[in-house]
Design a protein around this motif. Structure first.
Motif, PDB file in Angstrom:
ATOM      1  N   SER A  65       5.255  10.231  -7.230  1.00 44.82           N
ATOM      2  CA  SER A  65       4.295   9.181  -7.584  1.00 44.82           C
ATOM      3  C   SER A  65       4.992   7.954  -8.176  1.00 44.82           C
ATOM      4  CB  SER A  65       3.213   9.713  -8.530  1.00 44.82           C
ATOM      5  OG  SER A  65       3.770  10.158  -9.740  1.00 44.82           O
ATOM      6  N   SER A  66       5.980   8.169  -9.013  1.00 46.46           N
ATOM      7  CA  SER A  66       6.724   7.038  -9.574  1.00 46.46           C
ATOM      8  C   SER A  66       7.543   6.326  -8.490  1.00 46.46           C
ATOM      9  CB  SER A  66       7.627   7.514 -10.704  1.00 46.46           C
ATOM     10  OG  SER A  66       8.357   6.434 -11.232  1.00 46.46           O
ATOM     11  N   ALA A  67       8.131   7.101  -7.596  1.00 48.86           N
ATOM     12  CA  ALA A  67       8.898   6.509  -6.491  1.00 48.86           C
ATOM     13  C   ALA A  67       7.988   5.653  -5.623  1.00 48.86           C
ATOM     14  CB  ALA A  67       9.580   7.591  -5.664  1.00 48.86           C
ATOM     15  N   PHE A  68       6.767   6.146  -5.376  1.00 51.90           N
ATOM     16  CA  PHE A  68       5.822   5.352  -4.584  1.00 51.90           C
ATOM     17  C   PHE A  68       5.461   4.070  -5.311  1.00 51.90           C
ATOM     18  CE2 PHE A  68       1.546   3.961  -3.517  1.00 51.90           C
ATOM     19  CZ  PHE A  68       1.731   3.674  -2.169  1.00 51.90           C
ATOM     20  N   HIS A  72       6.558   0.645  -3.647  1.00 53.02           N
ATOM     21  CA  HIS A  72       5.443  -0.143  -3.122  1.00 53.02           C
ATOM     22  C   HIS A  72       5.410  -1.529  -3.773  1.00 53.02           C
ATOM     23  CE1 HIS A  72       1.202  -1.217  -2.275  1.00 53.02           C
ATOM     24  NE2 HIS A  72       1.492  -0.635  -1.121  1.00 53.02           N
ATOM     25  N   THR A  73       5.656  -1.576  -5.069  1.00 51.18           N
ATOM     26  CA  THR A  73       5.716  -2.871  -5.761  1.00 51.18           C
ATOM     27  C   THR A  73       6.859  -3.724  -5.213  1.00 51.18           C
ATOM     28  OG1 THR A  73       4.762  -1.901  -7.756  1.00 51.18           O
ATOM     29  CG2 THR A  73       5.939  -3.993  -8.020  1.00 51.18           C
ATOM     30  N   ASP A  95       7.110   4.610   2.961  1.00 48.20           N
ATOM     31  CA  ASP A  95       6.463   5.476   3.952  1.00 48.20           C
ATOM     32  C   ASP A  95       6.747   6.955   3.686  1.00 48.20           C
ATOM     33  OD1 ASP A  95       5.429   3.216   5.134  1.00 48.20           O
ATOM     34  OD2 ASP A  95       6.842   3.211   6.821  1.00 48.20           O
ATOM     35  N   ALA A  96       7.915   7.253   3.165  1.00 48.89           N
ATOM     36  CA  ALA A  96       8.286   8.655   2.911  1.00 48.89           C
ATOM     37  C   ALA A  96       7.590   9.244   1.686  1.00 48.89           C
ATOM     38  CB  ALA A  96       9.801   8.774   2.747  1.00 48.89           C
ATOM     39  N   VAL A  97       7.201   8.399   0.746  1.00 46.68           N
ATOM     40  CA  VAL A  97       6.596   8.912  -0.489  1.00 46.68           C
ATOM     41  C   VAL A  97       5.097   8.609  -0.592  1.00 46.68           C
ATOM     42  CG1 VAL A  97       8.756   8.944  -1.799  1.00 46.68           C
ATOM     43  CG2 VAL A  97       7.341   6.876  -1.819  1.00 46.68           C
ATOM     44  N   ARG A  98       4.544   8.030   0.445  1.00 46.45           N
ATOM     45  CA  ARG A  98       3.106   7.704   0.463  1.00 46.45           C
ATOM     46  C   ARG A  98       2.287   8.969   0.735  1.00 46.45           C
ATOM     47  NH1 ARG A  98       0.615   2.804   1.676  1.00 46.45           N
ATOM     48  NH2 ARG A  98       2.566   1.992   2.506  1.00 46.45           N
ATOM     49  N   GLY A 103      -4.909  12.378   0.997  1.00 43.50           N
ATOM     50  CA  GLY A 103      -4.480  12.363  -0.396  1.00 43.50           C
ATOM     51  C   GLY A 103      -3.428  13.400  -0.730  1.00 43.50           C
ATOM     52  N   LYS A 104      -2.884  14.031   0.302  1.00 47.07           N
ATOM     53  CA  LYS A 104      -1.879  15.077   0.076  1.00 47.07           C
ATOM     54  C   LYS A 104      -0.521  14.448  -0.252  1.00 47.07           C
ATOM     55  CE  LYS A 104       0.434  18.957   2.219  1.00 47.07           C
ATOM     56  NZ  LYS A 104       0.924  19.456   3.492  1.00 47.07           N
ATOM     57  N   GLU A 105       0.115  14.968  -1.314  1.00 50.72           N
ATOM     58  CA  GLU A 105       1.449  14.505  -1.705  1.00 50.72           C
ATOM     59  C   GLU A 105       2.453  14.844  -0.597  1.00 50.72           C
ATOM     60  OE1 GLU A 105       3.082  13.392  -4.835  1.00 50.72           O
ATOM     61  OE2 GLU A 105       1.113  12.742  -5.487  1.00 50.72           O
ATOM     62  N   PRO A 106       3.328  13.932  -0.292  1.00 52.07           N
ATOM     63  CA  PRO A 106       4.360  14.223   0.707  1.00 52.07           C
ATOM     64  C   PRO A 106       5.460  15.109   0.113  1.00 52.07           C
ATOM     65  CG  PRO A 106       4.699  12.057  -0.208  1.00 52.07           C
ATOM     66  CD  PRO A 106       3.430  12.593  -0.815  1.00 52.07           C
ATOM     67  N   THR A 107       6.269  15.653   0.980  1.00 56.07           N
ATOM     68  CA  THR A 107       7.442  16.423   0.537  1.00 56.07           C
ATOM     69  C   THR A 107       8.673  15.779   1.180  1.00 56.07           C
ATOM     70  OG1 THR A 107       7.064  17.985   2.339  1.00 56.07           O
ATOM     71  CG2 THR A 107       6.224  18.595   0.162  1.00 56.07           C
TER      72      THR A 107
END
Length: 139
Positions: A65-68, A72-73, A95-98, A103-107
Motif C-alpha cells: 500500500s505504501s509502495a502504491f 502513484h504520486t 501497475d505492479a502494486v495496484r 480490490g484484491k492486493e497484488p503479490t
C-alpha cells in the motif's frame, strides 16, 4: 548579452537535453504557462523529492500500500512535469502494486520492483545532471 538573454540560452540548453531524452518539454511548459523559472524550480524539487526514498523503503519492506501511494504520486508529478522516461518507469511499479478491480492486493515480485526502482533512480540522476546547467539562486 543581457542577463535575460543569458538565462534564455541556459533554459534552451536544458530544454534541448530534456527534449533529446524524450521528455514532453513543450506540454510541460504550457502547463506552467511558459514560466521557465518556476518550471525549472519544480524540476529541481521533483529530482530531490523524498518520495523516491519512501518508495525505495516501501519496496524494501514489501509494503504494497505504501509502495502504491508513493509510486502513484510520483507518476502524477512526473507526468505533469513531462519527464516521460521517468513517468514510464514509475508506471511499471504502479501497475505492479495496484489493487485489481475487485480490490484484491497484488503479490508483486519485490526483487524485480527493486530492479525497476534502480532504473528509476538512475533516471533521476540523469535529470539531476541535466539540471546542473541551471544557475543556483543565492541563499
Amino acid at each position: 548579452m543581457t542577463a535575460k538573454m543569458r538565462m534564455n540560452k541556459i533554459y534552451d540548453k536544458i530544454y534541448d537535453k530534456l527534449f533529446n531524452w524524450q521528455c514532453d518539454v513543450n506540454g510541460a511548459r504550457e502547463r506552467f504557462l511558459n514560466d521557465d523559472e518556476l518550471f525549472l524550480e519544480c524540476l529541481n524539487s521533483v529530482s530531490n523529492d523524498d518520495l523516491f526514498e519512501k518508495l525505495y523503503n516501501s519496496l524494501k519492506e514489501k509494503n504494497v500500500s505504501s509502495a502504491f501511494e508513493c509510486s502513484h504520486t510520483l507518476k502524477g508529478v512526473l507526468g505533469n512535469m513531462g519527464i516521460t522516461p521517468m513517468f514510464k518507469q514509475v508506471t511499471i511499479i504502479v501497475d505492479a502494486v495496484r489493487k485489481d478491480n475487485n480490490g484484491k492486493e497484488p503479490t508483486p515480485d519485490f526483487d524485480d520492483l527493486l530492479i525497476q526502482f534502480d532504473k528509476l533512480k538512475s533516471q533521476n540522476e540523469k535529470l539531476k545532471e541535466i539540471l546542473k546547467e541551471q544557475p543556483r539562486k543565492n541563499s
